[in-house]
Design a protein around this motif. Structure first.
Motif, PDB file in Angstrom:
ATOM      1  N   THR A  28       0.827  -1.203   0.000  1.00 43.89           N
ATOM      2  CA  THR A  28       0.000   0.000   0.000  1.00 43.89           C
ATOM      3  C   THR A  28       0.861   1.252   0.000  1.00 43.89           C
ATOM      4  O   THR A  28       0.359   2.339  -0.246  1.00 43.89           O
ATOM      5  N   ARG A 151      -1.854   0.585  -6.059  1.00 44.39           N
ATOM      6  CA  ARG A 151      -1.805   1.342  -7.310  1.00 44.39           C
ATOM      7  C   ARG A 151      -2.573   0.702  -8.459  1.00 44.39           C
ATOM      8  O   ARG A 151      -3.133   1.398  -9.305  1.00 44.39           O
ATOM      9  N   ASP A 152      -2.610  -0.625  -8.536  1.00 47.42           N
ATOM     10  CA  ASP A 152      -3.289  -1.266  -9.665  1.00 47.42           C
ATOM     11  C   ASP A 152      -4.679  -1.797  -9.297  1.00 47.42           C
ATOM     12  O   ASP A 152      -5.245  -2.606 -10.014  1.00 47.42           O
TER      13      ASP A 152
END
Length: 175
Positions: A28, A151-152
């Protein structure tokens, strides 16, 4: 490899992987700015002064160089539960350092903190971390869905754990 309390002077070494997209791909956090890394290290150092102490942050050193770190978090003193996390600089991946860090964290958790159960999680795509957790004797307990936004997108977490009797049997056969 040795584990020692993380110090403020370690922030640059920590930043060398905390700013590397490979090291934080499944996390994270990161890639970190220098300010974010300094804040993280400052918080980790400050945690040693809390009473009761819940977070134990260590720098992993090889020949004096910081090549990774490990943390042991006491999640419940009453239930004697803890969680371990670790990170290794990508430049030294595949050399057994993650396994060494994780093993040392288990030893400290069971022997020094008298924990009963220690767990760890990892992204299902992080096969290297899952291999480390199996190598140190942890049992796969299952998958927790959408535990972290990274992020993804949303990340699931594989849950692994070991209890003190299993750990003692594996580290002290015949006793």
């Amino acid at each position: 490899m040795t584990l020692s309390k993380i110090g403020l002077a370690d922030w640059r070494a920590v930043h060398s992987w905390a700013s590397d997209a490979r090291a934080c791909r499944f996390q994270t956090w990161g890639p970190n700015s220098e300010a974010q890394t300094r804040a993280f290290v400052t918080d980790a150092v400050d945690a040693w002064a809390h009473t009761p102490q819940q977070r134990f942050s260590y720098a992993a050193r090889v020949e004096g160089d910081v090549v990774g770190m490990g943390e042991l978090h006491v999640r419940s003193r009453g239930q004697r539960q803890g969680e371990i996390t670790y990170v290794v600089h990508p430049q030294v991946w595949g050399q057994g350092l993650g396994t060494a860090i994780a093993n040392e964290l288990l030893t400290r958790g069971f022997e020094e903190l008298d924990l009963h159960r220690i767990y760890a999680t990892c992204d299902p795509r992080n096969r290297g971390s899952a291999r480390v957790l199996v190598k140190i004797g942890m049992t796969w307990e299952g998958r927790l869905r959408h535990t972290a936004l990274i992020r993804d997108g949303w990340r699931d977490s594989e849950m692994f754990s070991i209890v003190e009797d299993e750990w003692r049997a594996a580290t002290r056969p015949g006793i």
